[in-house]
Design an enzyme around this catalytic site. Structure first.
Site, PDB file in Angstrom:
ATOM      1  N   THR A  44       0.834  -1.211   0.000  1.00 36.94           N
ATOM      2  CA  THR A  44       0.000   0.000   0.000  1.00 36.94           C
ATOM      3  C   THR A  44       0.863   1.253   0.000  1.00 36.94           C
ATOM      4  O   THR A  44       0.633   2.191  -0.771  1.00 36.94           O
ATOM      5  CB  THR A  44      -0.921   0.011   1.235  1.00 36.94           C
ATOM      6  OG1 THR A  44      -1.712  -1.176   1.238  1.00 36.94           O
ATOM      7  CG2 THR A  44      -1.831   1.220   1.221  1.00 36.94           C
ATOM      8  N   THR A  45       1.881   1.280   0.865  1.00 35.76           N
ATOM      9  CA  THR A  45       2.769   2.438   0.960  1.00 35.76           C
ATOM     10  C   THR A  45       3.580   2.615  -0.312  1.00 35.76           C
ATOM     11  O   THR A  45       4.026   3.723  -0.625  1.00 35.76           O
ATOM     12  CB  THR A  45       3.692   2.288   2.183  1.00 35.76           C
ATOM     13  OG1 THR A  45       2.879   2.039   3.338  1.00 35.76           O
ATOM     14  CG2 THR A  45       4.512   3.542   2.427  1.00 35.76           C
ATOM     15  N   TYR A 107     -12.777  -3.601  -2.034  1.00 33.58           N
ATOM     16  CA  TYR A 107     -13.987  -3.149  -2.731  1.00 33.58           C
ATOM     17  C   TYR A 107     -15.015  -4.260  -2.922  1.00 33.58           C
ATOM     18  O   TYR A 107     -16.215  -4.039  -2.774  1.00 33.58           O
ATOM     19  CB  TYR A 107     -13.641  -2.516  -4.099  1.00 33.58           C
ATOM     20  CG  TYR A 107     -14.828  -1.800  -4.731  1.00 33.58           C
ATOM     21  CD1 TYR A 107     -15.199  -0.536  -4.290  1.00 33.58           C
ATOM     22  CD2 TYR A 107     -15.581  -2.396  -5.736  1.00 33.58           C
ATOM     23  CE1 TYR A 107     -16.296   0.117  -4.843  1.00 33.58           C
ATOM     24  CE2 TYR A 107     -16.673  -1.751  -6.290  1.00 33.58           C
ATOM     25  CZ  TYR A 107     -17.024  -0.489  -5.844  1.00 33.58           C
ATOM     26  OH  TYR A 107     -18.111   0.144  -6.388  1.00 33.58           O
ATOM     27  N   TYR A 133      -2.783 -10.170   4.615  1.00 35.06           N
ATOM     28  CA  TYR A 133      -2.747  -8.747   4.968  1.00 35.06           C
ATOM     29  C   TYR A 133      -4.171  -8.275   5.195  1.00 35.06           C
ATOM     30  O   TYR A 133      -4.967  -8.192   4.270  1.00 35.06           O
ATOM     31  CB  TYR A 133      -2.054  -7.974   3.842  1.00 35.06           C
ATOM     32  CG  TYR A 133      -1.942  -6.477   4.018  1.00 35.06           C
ATOM     33  CD1 TYR A 133      -2.216  -5.841   5.227  1.00 35.06           C
ATOM     34  CD2 TYR A 133      -1.531  -5.683   2.958  1.00 35.06           C
ATOM     35  CE1 TYR A 133      -2.102  -4.477   5.377  1.00 35.06           C
ATOM     36  CE2 TYR A 133      -1.408  -4.304   3.082  1.00 35.06           C
ATOM     37  CZ  TYR A 133      -1.693  -3.712   4.295  1.00 35.06           C
ATOM     38  OH  TYR A 133      -1.582  -2.349   4.418  1.00 35.06           O
ATOM     39  N   ARG A 138      -8.754   0.175   4.782  1.00 34.11           N
ATOM     40  CA  ARG A 138      -8.473   0.418   3.371  1.00 34.11           C
ATOM     41  C   ARG A 138      -9.367  -0.412   2.451  1.00 34.11           C
ATOM     42  O   ARG A 138      -9.687   0.011   1.347  1.00 34.11           O
ATOM     43  CB  ARG A 138      -7.012   0.068   3.062  1.00 34.11           C
ATOM     44  CG  ARG A 138      -5.998   1.053   3.576  1.00 34.11           C
ATOM     45  CD  ARG A 138      -5.761   2.153   2.558  1.00 34.11           C
ATOM     46  NE  ARG A 138      -4.662   3.008   2.953  1.00 34.11           N
ATOM     47  CZ  ARG A 138      -4.147   3.952   2.177  1.00 34.11           C
ATOM     48  NH1 ARG A 138      -4.601   4.146   0.952  1.00 34.11           N
ATOM     49  NH2 ARG A 138      -3.169   4.713   2.605  1.00 34.11           N
ATOM     50  N   LYS A 161      -0.301  -9.965   8.396  1.00 32.68           N
ATOM     51  CA  LYS A 161      -0.131  -8.565   8.778  1.00 32.68           C
ATOM     52  C   LYS A 161      -1.499  -8.081   9.237  1.00 32.68           C
ATOM     53  O   LYS A 161      -2.424  -7.932   8.442  1.00 32.68           O
ATOM     54  CB  LYS A 161       0.371  -7.715   7.599  1.00 32.68           C
ATOM     55  CG  LYS A 161       0.479  -6.230   7.917  1.00 32.68           C
ATOM     56  CD  LYS A 161       0.904  -5.436   6.688  1.00 32.68           C
ATOM     57  CE  LYS A 161       0.938  -3.932   6.982  1.00 32.68           C
ATOM     58  NZ  LYS A 161       1.309  -3.142   5.779  1.00 32.68           N
ATOM     59  N   ILE A 203       5.283  -4.412  10.112  1.00 31.99           N
ATOM     60  CA  ILE A 203       5.429  -3.962   8.727  1.00 31.99           C
ATOM     61  C   ILE A 203       5.077  -2.482   8.764  1.00 31.99           C
ATOM     62  O   ILE A 203       3.917  -2.099   8.843  1.00 31.99           O
ATOM     63  CB  ILE A 203       4.551  -4.785   7.777  1.00 31.99           C
ATOM     64  CG1 ILE A 203       5.016  -6.255   7.815  1.00 31.99           C
ATOM     65  CG2 ILE A 203       4.652  -4.238   6.350  1.00 31.99           C
ATOM     66  CD1 ILE A 203       4.224  -7.197   6.928  1.00 31.99           C
TER      67      ILE A 203
END
Length: 291
Positions: A44-45, A107, A133, A138, A161, A203
């Site tokens: 994501t980052t 989504y 994850y 998000r 995560k 993380i």
């Protein structure tokens, strides 16, 4: 098992939004020198949502090439399409990634059974260590501890995560998944306590900016040294907060650029950190003694 401070690496870009390979190389050298235990490429980052598939795979390859085996590389290969996630995970294995980080489908809002079958399909298709994850803030999808427990029994799924910030999940997931299953936090603000409670590492977003301090704090927490971990984390507390003053990775990319490690580049629909936030992030960086 990969443990410790695992940096969710930013993807450096120039002012046009093109991936900046030279800065990427510099970041890898920086993290190795500062003691980072592993890196995640294109999570994501790392702006995975705005890199096309070719770019996504090229960044993973570049990070692996630059690391040269000196530090584990975990490739972000999640997608809200199971077939796409399998393809990305397969490519990461071909490129030589040490493991893959696979986000819950965003989504779509699958059921718990849908999540199980999605990750089982990837597990069955690609022989590489896979880290689940869970980041419902998000994805609008929460993988419950019971589902993590079911998935932990599959051959290639080696960890999770858990980015909810809910510390009560540490003991529950550990009970359901066993001692050999890796528990990583994705929430910097609670990472110290997460590791003191039996987690295996973080993380981290903050580790992009203060990698040595985050490494030392997580190492102390993993060793059970509560006092030392707290003392270090107090220097990081403002960064944990201000690096999310706008949507990640907006503030962290600004901070890394402020340190002179990369150019001022980000991709729409994300925009560069607005001037009214600069002082807050800069003050937090000073508290962490990185500027």
């Amino acid at each position: 098992m990969i443990q410790g401070s695992i940096v969710a690496l930013v993807t450096p870009m120039d002012e046009t939004g093109a991936v900046d390979k030279e800065s990427l190389r510099r970041l890898i050298e920086f993290h190795i020198a500062e003691g980072t235990d592993a890196v995640v490429a294109v999570g994501t980052t790392g702006e995975s949502a705005t890199l096309d598939e070719a770019e996504h795979c090229d960044v993973i390859k570049s990070v692996i090439d630059y690391a040269r085996g000196r530090i584990p590389v975990i490739a972000g290969t999640g997608a809200n399409s199971t077939t796409e996630a399998i393809a990305l995970t397969r490519k990461a294995r071909e490129l030589g990634a040490d493991a893959c980080l696979i986000v819950t489908p965003y989504y779509n809002k699958p059921t718990q059974e849908g999540l199980y079958l999605h990750h089982k399909a990837i597990n069955d298709a690609v022989d590489i260590p896979q880290i689940l994850y869970n980041v419902p803030g998000r994805t609008a999808c929460d993988m419950l501890p019971e589902t993590v427990g079911r998935l932990s029994r599959l051959k290639n799924i080696v960890g999770v995560k858990e980015a909810t910030g809910d510390l009560s999940r540490v003991a529950k997931i550990r009970e359901l998944s066993g001692d050999e299953f890796a528990l990583y936090t994705g929430d910097d603000a609670t990472s110290r306590e997460f590791c003191l409670l039996g987690g295996n590492g973080s993380i981290t977003v903050t580790g992009n900016v203060a990698p040595r301090l985050v490494h030392e704090m997580i190492a102390a927490a993993l060793a059970g040294d509560r006092e030392k971990a707290l003392k270090i984390d107090q220097k990081l507390a403002a960064l944990h907060k201000t690096l999310f003053i706008q949507s990640n990775p907006i503030p962290v990319k600004w901070a890394v650029a402020e340190m002179g490690l990369m150019k001022k580049g980000i991709r729409l629909p994300l925009t560069w950190l607005t001037p009214d936030c600069h002082d807050a992030v800069r003050d937090a960086m000073r508290q962490a003694e990185v500027i």
